[in-house]
Write a protein that holds these residues in place. Sequence first.
Motif, PDB file in Angstrom:
ATOM      1  N   GLU A 131      43.326  25.552  52.306  1.00  0.00           N
ATOM      2  CA  GLU A 131      44.576  25.832  51.613  1.00  0.00           C
ATOM      3  C   GLU A 131      45.045  27.263  51.464  1.00  0.00           C
ATOM      4  OE1 GLU A 131      45.165  23.717  48.068  1.00  0.00           O
ATOM      5  OE2 GLU A 131      44.646  21.990  48.509  1.00  0.00           O
ATOM      6  N   GLY A 132      43.813  28.198  51.462  1.00  0.00           N
ATOM      7  CA  GLY A 132      44.252  29.449  51.420  1.00  0.00           C
ATOM      8  C   GLY A 132      43.470  30.192  50.230  1.00  0.00           C
ATOM      9  N   THR A 133      43.934  31.510  50.070  1.00  0.00           N
ATOM     10  CA  THR A 133      42.883  32.309  49.337  1.00  0.00           C
ATOM     11  C   THR A 133      44.141  33.334  48.598  1.00  0.00           C
ATOM     12  OG1 THR A 133      41.043  32.425  50.512  1.00  0.00           O
ATOM     13  CG2 THR A 133      41.123  34.196  48.870  1.00  0.00           C
ATOM     14  N   ARG A 134      44.000  33.669  47.064  1.00  0.00           N
ATOM     15  CA  ARG A 134      44.923  34.543  46.396  1.00  0.00           C
ATOM     16  C   ARG A 134      43.899  35.605  45.623  1.00  0.00           C
ATOM     17  NH1 ARG A 134      47.419  33.683  41.076  1.00  0.00           N
ATOM     18  NH2 ARG A 134      49.097  34.599  40.887  1.00  0.00           N
ATOM     19  N   PHE A 135      44.252  36.704  46.068  1.00  0.00           N
ATOM     20  CA  PHE A 135      43.620  37.910  45.207  1.00  0.00           C
ATOM     21  C   PHE A 135      44.750  38.375  44.396  1.00  0.00           C
ATOM     22  CE2 PHE A 135      40.945  37.802  49.022  1.00  0.00           C
ATOM     23  CZ  PHE A 135      39.372  38.017  48.342  1.00  0.00           C
ATOM     24  N   VAL A 136      44.374  38.789  43.047  1.00  0.00           N
ATOM     25  CA  VAL A 136      45.234  39.152  42.108  1.00  0.00           C
ATOM     26  C   VAL A 136      44.567  40.331  41.427  1.00  0.00           C
ATOM     27  CG1 VAL A 136      46.440  38.814  40.012  1.00  0.00           C
ATOM     28  CG2 VAL A 136      45.789  36.870  41.274  1.00  0.00           C
ATOM     29  N   VAL A 137      45.378  41.707  41.667  1.00  0.00           N
ATOM     30  CA  VAL A 137      45.004  42.958  41.242  1.00  0.00           C
ATOM     31  C   VAL A 137      45.880  43.535  40.116  1.00  0.00           C
ATOM     32  CG1 VAL A 137      44.624  45.365  41.967  1.00  0.00           C
ATOM     33  CG2 VAL A 137      43.969  43.313  43.596  1.00  0.00           C
ATOM     34  N   TRP A 138      45.219  43.912  38.872  1.00  0.00           N
ATOM     35  CA  TRP A 138      46.008  44.662  37.977  1.00  0.00           C
ATOM     36  C   TRP A 138      45.465  46.011  37.653  1.00  0.00           C
ATOM     37  CZ3 TRP A 138      44.691  46.868  33.493  1.00  0.00           C
ATOM     38  CH2 TRP A 138      45.645  47.364  32.536  1.00  0.00           C
ATOM     39  N   LEU A 139      46.620  46.755  37.784  1.00  0.00           N
ATOM     40  CA  LEU A 139      46.356  48.412  37.405  1.00  0.00           C
ATOM     41  C   LEU A 139      47.215  48.862  36.336  1.00  0.00           C
ATOM     42  CD1 LEU A 139      46.618  49.420  41.295  1.00  0.00           C
ATOM     43  CD2 LEU A 139      44.529  49.396  40.036  1.00  0.00           C
ATOM     44  N   PRO A 140      46.710  49.444  35.635  1.00  0.00           N
ATOM     45  CA  PRO A 140      47.343  50.145  34.380  1.00  0.00           C
ATOM     46  C   PRO A 140      48.561  50.923  34.712  1.00  0.00           C
ATOM     47  CG  PRO A 140      45.134  51.388  34.504  1.00  0.00           C
ATOM     48  CD  PRO A 140      45.181  50.226  35.575  1.00  0.00           C
TER      49      PRO A 140
ATOM     50  N   LEU B  36      32.675  31.887  46.403  1.00  0.00           N
ATOM     51  CA  LEU B  36      33.279  32.665  45.520  1.00  0.00           C
ATOM     52  C   LEU B  36      32.435  33.897  44.771  1.00  0.00           C
ATOM     53  CD1 LEU B  36      36.239  30.724  44.391  1.00  0.00           C
ATOM     54  CD2 LEU B  36      36.429  32.527  46.109  1.00  0.00           C
ATOM     55  N   ASP B  37      31.394  33.227  44.424  1.00  0.00           N
ATOM     56  CA  ASP B  37      30.654  33.958  43.559  1.00  0.00           C
ATOM     57  C   ASP B  37      29.722  35.106  44.303  1.00  0.00           C
ATOM     58  OD1 ASP B  37      30.730  32.455  41.581  1.00  0.00           O
ATOM     59  OD2 ASP B  37      29.374  31.096  41.914  1.00  0.00           O
ATOM     60  N   PHE B  38      29.814  35.165  45.682  1.00  0.00           N
ATOM     61  CA  PHE B  38      29.155  36.621  46.466  1.00  0.00           C
ATOM     62  C   PHE B  38      29.911  37.253  47.372  1.00  0.00           C
ATOM     63  CE2 PHE B  38      26.714  32.386  46.057  1.00  0.00           C
ATOM     64  CZ  PHE B  38      25.373  33.136  45.449  1.00  0.00           C
ATOM     65  N   ILE B  39      31.427  36.783  47.233  1.00  0.00           N
ATOM     66  CA  ILE B  39      32.343  37.805  48.274  1.00  0.00           C
ATOM     67  C   ILE B  39      32.312  39.077  47.774  1.00  0.00           C
ATOM     68  CG2 ILE B  39      33.818  35.853  48.439  1.00  0.00           C
ATOM     69  CD1 ILE B  39      35.697  37.073  46.665  1.00  0.00           C
ATOM     70  N   TRP B  40      32.055  39.520  46.602  1.00  0.00           N
ATOM     71  CA  TRP B  40      31.953  41.126  46.290  1.00  0.00           C
ATOM     72  C   TRP B  40      30.609  41.769  46.534  1.00  0.00           C
ATOM     73  CZ3 TRP B  40      36.907  41.480  45.488  1.00  0.00           C
ATOM     74  CH2 TRP B  40      37.509  40.442  44.651  1.00  0.00           C
TER      75      TRP B  40
ATOM     76  N   THR C  58      49.644  40.429  43.840  1.00  0.00           N
ATOM     77  CA  THR C  58      49.131  39.350  44.627  1.00  0.00           C
ATOM     78  C   THR C  58      49.069  39.377  46.003  1.00  0.00           C
ATOM     79  OG1 THR C  58      49.542  38.209  42.437  1.00  0.00           O
ATOM     80  CG2 THR C  58      48.890  36.923  44.300  1.00  0.00           C
ATOM     81  N   VAL C  59      47.769  39.082  46.806  1.00  0.00           N
ATOM     82  CA  VAL C  59      47.886  38.867  48.076  1.00  0.00           C
ATOM     83  C   VAL C  59      47.429  37.518  48.265  1.00  0.00           C
ATOM     84  CG1 VAL C  59      46.768  39.941  50.276  1.00  0.00           C
ATOM     85  CG2 VAL C  59      47.431  41.447  48.228  1.00  0.00           C
ATOM     86  N   GLU C  60      48.474  36.728  48.790  1.00  0.00           N
ATOM     87  CA  GLU C  60      48.168  35.221  48.992  1.00  0.00           C
ATOM     88  C   GLU C  60      48.297  35.017  50.489  1.00  0.00           C
ATOM     89  OE1 GLU C  60      49.797  31.133  46.984  1.00  0.00           O
ATOM     90  OE2 GLU C  60      50.687  33.193  46.438  1.00  0.00           O
ATOM     91  N   ASP C  61      47.372  34.212  50.877  1.00  0.00           N
ATOM     92  CA  ASP C  61      47.376  33.722  52.281  1.00  0.00           C
ATOM     93  C   ASP C  61      47.382  32.292  52.414  1.00  0.00           C
ATOM     94  OD1 ASP C  61      44.686  32.693  52.736  1.00  0.00           O
ATOM     95  OD2 ASP C  61      44.380  35.060  52.390  1.00  0.00           O
TER      96      ASP C  61
ATOM     97  N   ILE D 203      40.329  42.934  39.129  1.00  0.00           N
ATOM     98  CA  ILE D 203      40.633  41.998  40.232  1.00  0.00           C
ATOM     99  C   ILE D 203      40.133  40.679  40.011  1.00  0.00           C
ATOM    100  CG2 ILE D 203      38.838  43.073  41.756  1.00  0.00           C
ATOM    101  CD1 ILE D 203      40.461  42.572  44.074  1.00  0.00           C
ATOM    102  N   ARG D 204      40.761  39.639  40.641  1.00  0.00           N
ATOM    103  CA  ARG D 204      40.319  38.107  40.550  1.00  0.00           C
ATOM    104  C   ARG D 204      40.494  37.572  41.859  1.00  0.00           C
ATOM    105  NH1 ARG D 204      44.554  37.749  37.121  1.00  0.00           N
ATOM    106  NH2 ARG D 204      45.953  35.744  37.377  1.00  0.00           N
ATOM    107  N   VAL D 205      39.926  36.402  42.065  1.00  0.00           N
ATOM    108  CA  VAL D 205      40.232  35.775  43.435  1.00  0.00           C
ATOM    109  C   VAL D 205      40.311  34.104  42.947  1.00  0.00           C
ATOM    110  CG1 VAL D 205      37.782  35.455  43.893  1.00  0.00           C
ATOM    111  CG2 VAL D 205      39.560  35.278  45.732  1.00  0.00           C
ATOM    112  N   GLU D 206      41.307  33.531  43.815  1.00  0.00           N
ATOM    113  CA  GLU D 206      41.172  32.085  43.507  1.00  0.00           C
ATOM    114  C   GLU D 206      41.514  31.503  44.971  1.00  0.00           C
ATOM    115  OE1 GLU D 206      45.043  31.526  41.382  1.00  0.00           O
ATOM    116  OE2 GLU D 206      44.338  32.471  39.684  1.00  0.00           O
TER     117      GLU D 206
END
Length: 462
Positions: free
Chosen positions: A447-456, A400-404, A387-390, A439-442
């Motif tokens: 208040e900030g942003t939280r990116f969550v990356v899952w790798l096998p 959020l629907d367009f950041i990718w 998780t990368v949170e700021d 990867i998902r984003v909240e």
Amino acid sequence: MITMLLGLGALGLSMSVLAKNYIYDGTKEELLRKAKKVNLAIQNDPMPSDQTTAMLAFLDQTFDTRIWVFDRHGRIISTSTQDEVFIGKSVARSIVEQVMQGKDVVQDLKFEGLSKPMLSVVVPWGQKNEVFGGIVLHAPVEGIDETVGNMREMIVWATLFGILLSTAMVSYLSWTISRPLKRIDEVALEIERGNYKQRVAVTTEDEIGDLARTINRMASTLEQVEVERVDFEQTRQDFLANVSHELRTPLTAMQGFLEALQDGLVTDETSRQKYYDVMYKETMHMSRLVNDLLELVRLEKQEVNLVKRPIDMNSFLNRLVFAFKEEAAKRNLDLRLEVVDPLPTIIADPYRVEQIFTNLIGNALKFTEQGHIKLAAREKADGIEVTVEDTGIGISQHDLDFIWERFFKVDRVRSRREAGTGLGLAIVKELVELHHGNIRVESKIGEGTRFVVWLPSEKKVG
């Protein structure tokens, strides 16, 4: 219809001919049996007497046939009726010769004086060792012809009924085939005009239904291709517009500075060095833009070969935090790492994994003015979750629907100041999916942003 008519006509004609021949042959065989019975009755009388004539009359009534008796010379010497008109007349010599040889004659018989058509047979009269002449039996053919005529009439009616039935069947089949085919033709014309939403209603499970389903699948495919083409064209136009915009700004700045230097408007060395520094930064920005574009294209075409090997994520994340520690300190931000031990080993390309988190941490630094940036990791679902949170400015729900997407920037003022290309998150998403992760984003504004990356993990990859 013509084939059916010709077939029924030929069948009817053949049946009538065969039936007529069968009836005639059967009648001849019956006449032969009757003629031989007549011979048995009179074979002991070489000269017909009144008793013989009476016997012939009786047999005439019994067998319903006319009977003649002729001698060795072919002269008719007695008949089964009181009509003596034929007595004394002669039978054809060829018939007499065959009879005198003891043969029965049933073919090609013609007798003069018969006013009505008759079916005739001739058998020898007498015994095996002595033939006195011949016995002729005549049967009228009116009944036979009437029977054959009735059969032909019945065949004609059956043929007419068959024609009517086949006409109804052909008309129904033609209607059931032509109607859906006409609808298919109409839909095909609409598809040809570019109306890919048209569909054929499938109501049968036969070949016509299969054709209709094929047309529908083709229309669906063409509709999807058209949608993709429109999307691609829009993407291409947006891409060209974005690239033009991203290149125009640094090029305009560089052009202005170069013109100022060329015209001698900048005289002191300090100002010139500032101009050179700005132009160098703009050049580096364009270089990063081009490199990111090439990288993204290669990723989307799956032309990037990953060099995978085991990665100890604990030490990897510690090195990453150490690399950004100084820059975070310059911005008065607290960069921290939280790890829930033990972390599993993952099989991945170290350079690409570093590229993923470098982009995410770099974005967090650019969009956070105060507070902290937290990097956290833990084992989850046969893999590792990082998780990368700021505590930065955050991203609106709409954005959020367009950041990718390519060149999308949440805060364009901040983005220009930080000289971003707008391609970092698009590259991150492609790299994560290339490693079979997600990867998902909240985020919340302010208040900030939280990116969550899952790798096998290594176990999951194996």
